[in-house]
Design an enzyme around this catalytic site. Sequence first.
Site, PDB file in Angstrom:
ATOM      1  N   ASN A  80       0.822  -1.206   0.000  1.00 18.12           N
ATOM      2  CA  ASN A  80       0.000   0.000   0.000  1.00 18.12           C
ATOM      3  C   ASN A  80       0.859   1.259   0.000  1.00 18.12           C
ATOM      4  O   ASN A  80       1.898   1.308   0.665  1.00 18.12           O
ATOM      5  CB  ASN A  80      -0.932   0.009   1.215  1.00 18.12           C
ATOM      6  CG  ASN A  80      -1.887  -1.165   1.199  1.00 18.12           C
ATOM      7  OD1 ASN A  80      -2.061  -1.792   0.157  1.00 18.12           O
ATOM      8  ND2 ASN A  80      -2.489  -1.475   2.330  1.00 18.12           N
ATOM      9  N   ASP A  98      -0.504   4.128   0.994  1.00 16.46           N
ATOM     10  CA  ASP A  98      -1.042   5.015   2.038  1.00 16.46           C
ATOM     11  C   ASP A  98      -0.154   4.962   3.281  1.00 16.46           C
ATOM     12  O   ASP A  98       0.763   4.143   3.366  1.00 16.46           O
ATOM     13  CB  ASP A  98      -2.510   4.638   2.357  1.00 16.46           C
ATOM     14  CG  ASP A  98      -2.639   3.262   2.997  1.00 16.46           C
ATOM     15  OD1 ASP A  98      -1.979   3.023   4.024  1.00 16.46           O
ATOM     16  OD2 ASP A  98      -3.408   2.421   2.480  1.00 16.46           O
ATOM     17  N   HIS A 114       5.994  -0.676  -2.650  1.00 23.39           N
ATOM     18  CA  HIS A 114       5.493   0.017  -3.840  1.00 23.39           C
ATOM     19  C   HIS A 114       5.536   1.539  -3.699  1.00 23.39           C
ATOM     20  O   HIS A 114       4.869   2.246  -4.449  1.00 23.39           O
ATOM     21  CB  HIS A 114       4.060  -0.441  -4.158  1.00 23.39           C
ATOM     22  CG  HIS A 114       4.006  -1.851  -4.668  1.00 23.39           C
ATOM     23  ND1 HIS A 114       2.832  -2.569  -4.783  1.00 23.39           N
ATOM     24  CD2 HIS A 114       4.980  -2.681  -5.106  1.00 23.39           C
ATOM     25  CE1 HIS A 114       3.095  -3.782  -5.259  1.00 23.39           C
ATOM     26  NE2 HIS A 114       4.391  -3.878  -5.461  1.00 23.39           N
ATOM     27  N   THR A 160      -4.676  -9.074   0.256  1.00 27.60           N
ATOM     28  CA  THR A 160      -4.021  -8.909  -1.049  1.00 27.60           C
ATOM     29  C   THR A 160      -4.493 -10.003  -1.990  1.00 27.60           C
ATOM     30  O   THR A 160      -4.664 -11.148  -1.583  1.00 27.60           O
ATOM     31  CB  THR A 160      -2.476  -8.877  -0.930  1.00 27.60           C
ATOM     32  OG1 THR A 160      -1.907  -8.805  -2.241  1.00 27.60           O
ATOM     33  CG2 THR A 160      -1.918 -10.071  -0.178  1.00 27.60           C
ATOM     34  N   GLU A 192     -12.325 -12.699   1.002  1.00 25.82           N
ATOM     35  CA  GLU A 192     -12.883 -13.751   0.147  1.00 25.82           C
ATOM     36  C   GLU A 192     -12.543 -15.133   0.701  1.00 25.82           C
ATOM     37  O   GLU A 192     -11.528 -15.307   1.359  1.00 25.82           O
ATOM     38  CB  GLU A 192     -12.290 -13.649  -1.260  1.00 25.82           C
ATOM     39  CG  GLU A 192     -12.772 -12.441  -2.009  1.00 25.82           C
ATOM     40  CD  GLU A 192     -11.985 -12.243  -3.291  1.00 25.82           C
ATOM     41  OE1 GLU A 192     -11.757 -13.237  -4.000  1.00 25.82           O
ATOM     42  OE2 GLU A 192     -11.597 -11.107  -3.552  1.00 25.82           O
TER      43      GLU A 192
HETATM   44  P1  OAD Z   1      -6.112  -5.863  -4.874  1.00 22.29           P
HETATM   45  O1  OAD Z   1      -7.158  -4.827  -5.128  1.00 22.29           O
HETATM   46  O2  OAD Z   1      -5.595  -6.615  -6.026  1.00 22.29           O
HETATM   47  O3  OAD Z   1      -6.696  -6.933  -3.856  1.00 22.29           O
HETATM   48  C1  OAD Z   1      -7.335  -6.549  -2.667  1.00 22.29           C
HETATM   49  C2  OAD Z   1      -7.650  -7.811  -1.890  1.00 22.29           C
HETATM   50  O4  OAD Z   1      -8.199  -7.419  -0.657  1.00 22.29           O
HETATM   51  C3  OAD Z   1      -8.653  -8.742  -2.574  1.00 22.29           C
HETATM   52  O5  OAD Z   1      -8.212 -10.074  -2.462  1.00 22.29           O
HETATM   53  C4  OAD Z   1      -9.931  -8.526  -1.746  1.00 22.29           C
HETATM   54  O6  OAD Z   1     -10.692  -9.720  -1.646  1.00 22.29           O
HETATM   55  C5  OAD Z   1      -9.361  -8.177  -0.391  1.00 22.29           C
HETATM   56  N1  OAD Z   1     -10.248  -7.339   0.428  1.00 22.29           N
HETATM   57  C6  OAD Z   1     -11.097  -6.367   0.032  1.00 22.29           C
HETATM   58  N2  OAD Z   1     -11.690  -5.798   1.085  1.00 22.29           N
HETATM   59  C7  OAD Z   1     -11.207  -6.421   2.187  1.00 22.29           C
HETATM   60  C8  OAD Z   1     -11.420  -6.286   3.589  1.00 22.29           C
HETATM   61  N3  OAD Z   1     -12.261  -5.388   4.076  1.00 22.29           N
HETATM   62  N4  OAD Z   1     -10.744  -7.105   4.419  1.00 22.29           N
HETATM   63  C9  OAD Z   1      -9.874  -8.033   3.946  1.00 22.29           C
HETATM   64  N5  OAD Z   1      -9.614  -8.212   2.641  1.00 22.29           N
HETATM   65  C10 OAD Z   1     -10.276  -7.408   1.768  1.00 22.29           C
HETATM   66  O7  OAD Z   1      -4.950  -5.157  -4.061  1.00 22.29           O
HETATM   67  P2  OAD Z   1      -3.432  -5.604  -3.855  1.00 22.29           P
HETATM   68  O8  OAD Z   1      -3.317  -7.094  -3.772  1.00 22.29           O
HETATM   69  O9  OAD Z   1      -2.908  -4.803  -2.729  1.00 22.29           O
HETATM   70  O10 OAD Z   1       0.460  -1.617  -7.094  1.00 22.29           O
HETATM   71  O11 OAD Z   1      -2.778  -5.101  -5.196  1.00 22.29           O
HETATM   72  C11 OAD Z   1      -1.401  -5.238  -5.399  1.00 22.29           C
HETATM   73  C12 OAD Z   1      -0.844  -4.088  -6.200  1.00 22.29           C
HETATM   74  O12 OAD Z   1      -1.554  -3.937  -7.407  1.00 22.29           O
HETATM   75  C13 OAD Z   1      -0.982  -2.740  -5.543  1.00 22.29           C
HETATM   76  O13 OAD Z   1       0.040  -2.472  -4.591  1.00 22.29           O
HETATM   77  C14 OAD Z   1      -0.907  -1.786  -6.674  1.00 22.29           C
HETATM   78  C15 OAD Z   1      -1.736  -2.525  -7.693  1.00 22.29           C
HETATM   79  O14 OAD Z   1      -1.433  -2.291  -8.969  1.00 22.29           O
HETATM   80  C16 OAD Z   1       0.888  -0.371  -7.443  1.00 22.29           C
HETATM   81  O15 OAD Z   1       0.187   0.599  -7.449  1.00 22.29           O
HETATM   82  C17 OAD Z   1       2.323  -0.313  -7.799  1.00 22.29           C
END
Ligand code: OAD
Length: 237
Positions: free
Chosen positions: A93, A95, A110, A178, A205
């Site tokens: 993240n 943030d 990142h 993630t 999920e």
């Molecule tokens: P994703 O948006 O790909 O995945 C978010 C995950 O969080 C999913 O598996 C959701 O099911 C889960 N999720 C959503 N809400 C949730 C909650 N309240 N509690 C628990 N889990 C929840 O995000 P990332 O895996 O972080 O890179 O994405 C990886 C990277 O892709 C990011 O860092 C970003 C993006 O492109 C850059 O910007 C360089």
Amino acid sequence: MNQRKVVVLTGAGVSAESGLKTFRDSNGLWEQHRVEEVATPEAFQTNPELVYRFYNARRQQLQEPDVQPNAAHQALARLEQHLGSNLTLVTQNVDDLHERAGSQQVLHMHGQLMSARCVASGIRRPFTRSFDATTACTCCQPANQLRPDIVWFGETPMFMDKIIVAVTQADLFIAIGTSGQVYPAAGFAQLAHESGVRTVELNLEPDIHHPYFDEHRQGPAGQVVPQFIDELIQTNA
Ligand code: OAD
């Protein structure tokens, strides 16, 4: 006290309940943009205005009063108090909610929204307000441009050597919120598994991926993370 070494990898899901949108939960759109439109060096080259505007908006959103760390961020800060340097907290993240919850050692692989980087020297500095191509760095003479301090697709994530050592030497690896779709972070669970490290996934999920997790707990991060971390602390991690 012989504490175990723990590596935590967080993704956008950990900040979802703080009001920040995840990347892949709305048909691949991130705040109305395809990630490739705003998160690649090519995008910065061809449409810098859009890229600056996009990250300025994200930085501004992050500073809105209702965007606050949630119970998951707070639990991870408690875990750091308990484990000290035996915890490696890695986040994808950009943030600053882990820091605002009290975590002091966070590896932002990142990059970070609240920082800007000189395009020439690579020197970064804290930056809370908006900036664009006309904003000069303070490290070069003559001055150069600043860019968002974000690792875009095609660029190398930060702290990789340190993270790989921590993952392979850990006793426990926990992935939180993630999707496991973006490498190299997506490969950490496999690396941990192959290094004999116990692996746990906490996600909204049901069991979403990989045979590499020994345990999966389903639910919103604000609930499952404090529960899991408190169990860990009680059993003296
Ligand atoms: P994703 O948006 O790909 O995945 C978010 C995950 O969080 C999913 O598996 C959701 O099911 C889960 N999720 C959503 N809400 C949730 C909650 N309240 N509690 C628990 N889990 C929840 O995000 P990332 O895996 O972080 O890179 O994405 C990886 C990277 O892709 C990011 O860092 C970003 C993006 O492109 C850059 O910007 C360089």
